[in-house]
Design a protein around this motif. Structure first.
Motif, mmCIF file in Angstrom:
data_model
loop_
_atom_site.group_PDB
_atom_site.id
_atom_site.type_symbol
_atom_site.label_atom_id
_atom_site.label_comp_id
_atom_site.label_asym_id
_atom_site.label_seq_id
_atom_site.Cartn_x
_atom_site.Cartn_y
_atom_site.Cartn_z
ATOM 1 N N UNK A 1 45.634 47.983 40.540
ATOM 2 C CA UNK A 1 44.640 47.835 39.931
ATOM 3 C C UNK A 1 43.056 48.597 39.651
ATOM 4 N N UNK A 2 42.393 48.896 39.383
ATOM 5 C CA UNK A 2 41.376 49.992 39.560
ATOM 6 C C UNK A 2 40.341 48.983 39.421
ATOM 7 N N UNK A 3 39.237 49.624 39.886
ATOM 8 C CA UNK A 3 37.706 48.277 40.601
ATOM 9 C C UNK A 3 36.779 49.295 39.581
ATOM 10 N N UNK A 4 36.472 48.394 38.720
ATOM 11 C CA UNK A 4 35.211 48.580 37.186
ATOM 12 C C UNK A 4 34.628 47.294 36.688
ATOM 13 N N UNK A 5 33.373 47.591 37.400
ATOM 14 C CA UNK A 5 32.653 47.229 37.892
ATOM 15 C C UNK A 5 31.974 46.465 35.528
ATOM 16 N N UNK A 6 31.614 44.900 35.588
ATOM 17 C CA UNK A 6 31.707 45.056 34.178
ATOM 18 C C UNK A 6 32.744 44.926 33.062
ATOM 19 N N UNK A 7 33.651 44.540 34.083
ATOM 20 C CA UNK A 7 34.999 44.954 33.292
ATOM 21 C C UNK A 7 36.287 43.649 33.267
ATOM 22 N N UNK A 8 36.084 42.525 34.024
ATOM 23 C CA UNK A 8 36.791 41.423 34.311
ATOM 24 C C UNK A 8 37.434 41.679 35.495
ATOM 25 N N UNK A 9 38.048 40.336 35.483
ATOM 26 C CA UNK A 9 38.701 39.889 36.478
ATOM 27 C C UNK A 9 40.198 39.919 36.289
ATOM 28 N N UNK A 10 40.875 40.766 37.099
ATOM 29 C CA UNK A 10 42.573 40.723 36.837
ATOM 30 C C UNK A 10 42.820 40.001 37.356
ATOM 31 N N UNK A 11 44.212 39.623 36.301
ATOM 32 C CA UNK A 11 44.659 38.664 36.817
ATOM 33 C C UNK A 11 45.564 38.221 37.623
ATOM 34 N N UNK A 12 45.540 38.304 38.978
ATOM 35 C CA UNK A 12 45.914 38.035 39.906
ATOM 36 C C UNK A 12 46.624 37.215 40.928
ATOM 37 N N UNK A 13 45.940 36.334 40.371
ATOM 38 C CA UNK A 13 46.001 34.809 40.862
ATOM 39 C C UNK A 13 47.212 34.094 39.758
ATOM 40 N N UNK A 14 47.720 34.879 38.241
ATOM 41 C CA UNK A 14 49.037 34.587 37.945
ATOM 42 C C UNK A 14 49.883 35.089 38.579
ATOM 43 N N UNK A 15 49.805 36.565 39.963
ATOM 44 C CA UNK A 15 51.344 37.619 39.604
ATOM 45 C C UNK A 15 51.395 36.178 41.065
#
Length: 255
Positions: free
Chosen positions: A167-181
């Motif tokens: 994961x790379x923290x990037x404002x304005x990029x959207x949410x990474x799908x960690x809930x799907x992992x």
């Protein structure tokens, strides 16, 4: 009870000399004396009750007594790839990451890093950071000191990262799908410096398998962002939050 790091602590019954930093803390800060008790840990998973048996002007010895069982290490193997920040910002990030259970820390040089040192000063900085990690372990009750890797340029570490979830923290990029992992073996988190990573650096990270992650609607400082992100990751995959039977994700623990 006071808790200190002692790398030489190995077996019950051993008498061990305190290292310089530990001696200064015990003798000059805590003002402990012969007969006083404390807890020592060796940074490799063992912790002991101990008693001071000798206190001299420049040295002290402790005797290791009962080995103590503790369960303070997270089942989640996590790595923080932290862009080097100035002064206390970097110290704060490393301290809080350690308290939150980080396994390894990789200081990173990026385009917007404003810290430029020669080799000798980098070595001193590395030693200082190691002290920050040790102090955080002493305070938080951790048994293992996170691995502190040498400072490296961003391009030199991206392709070498093999974490299951990157994961790379990037404002304005959207949410990474960690809930799907549902199952992870390891997590790597890349955090930029003051001013953030530039667009090209984010693109290179994504090309190396990192997913951009916006953890919230507000822009966080470089020392705050890893603290929030690691807490969320520990809640999802580690040892924070509800027990596993209430729906938390599964972690494949490394041997």
């Amino acid at each position: 009870m006071s808790r200190i790091y002692l790398a030489q602590a190995r077996e019950e019954g051993d008498t061990v000399a305190l290292e310089d930093a530990a001696f200064r803390h015990v003798a000059r800060v805590l003002r402990m004396r012969v007969g006083d008790r404390l807890t020592v840990f060796n940074g490799q998973g063992s912790e002991f009750a101990a008693r001071i048996t000798q206190m001299e002007r420049h040295a002290a010895h402790v005797q290791l007594e009962a080995r103590r069982e503790a369960n303070t290490e997270s089942p989640l193997h996590s790595s923080l790839l932290q862009a080097v920040g100035k002064g206390e910002r970097m110290d704060w990030a490393l301290q809080k990451a350690t308290e939150l259970g980080i396994s390894a820390i990789q200081p990173v040089l990026t385009a917007r890093c404003n810290v430029k040192l020669d080799a000798e000063r980098w070595a001193k900085k590395q030693a200082h950071w190691q002290g920050v990690l040790i102090a955080a372990c002493e305070q938080s009750g951790r048994l293992r000191i996170p691995e502190l890797r040498p400072v490296a340029k961003l391009d030199d570490i991206l392709d070498a990262c093999t974490a299951t979830l990157r994961l790379v923290l990037a404002p304005q990029s959207g949410r990474a799908p960690i809930e799907a992992v549902s199952t992870v073996d390891s997590v790597a988190l890349l955090v930029g410096p003051e001013g953030g990573l530039n667009d090209e650096e984010i693109r290179r990270a994504e090309a190396s398998g990192f997913q951009s992650w916006q953890i919230g609607p507000r822009t966080l400082r470089t020392e705050t962002a890893p603290m929030v992100a690691l807490a969320l990751l520990q809640q999802r995959f580690g040892d924070y939050g509800p027990p596993s039977d209430s729906g938390s994700a599964t972690v494949r623990q490394r041997n």
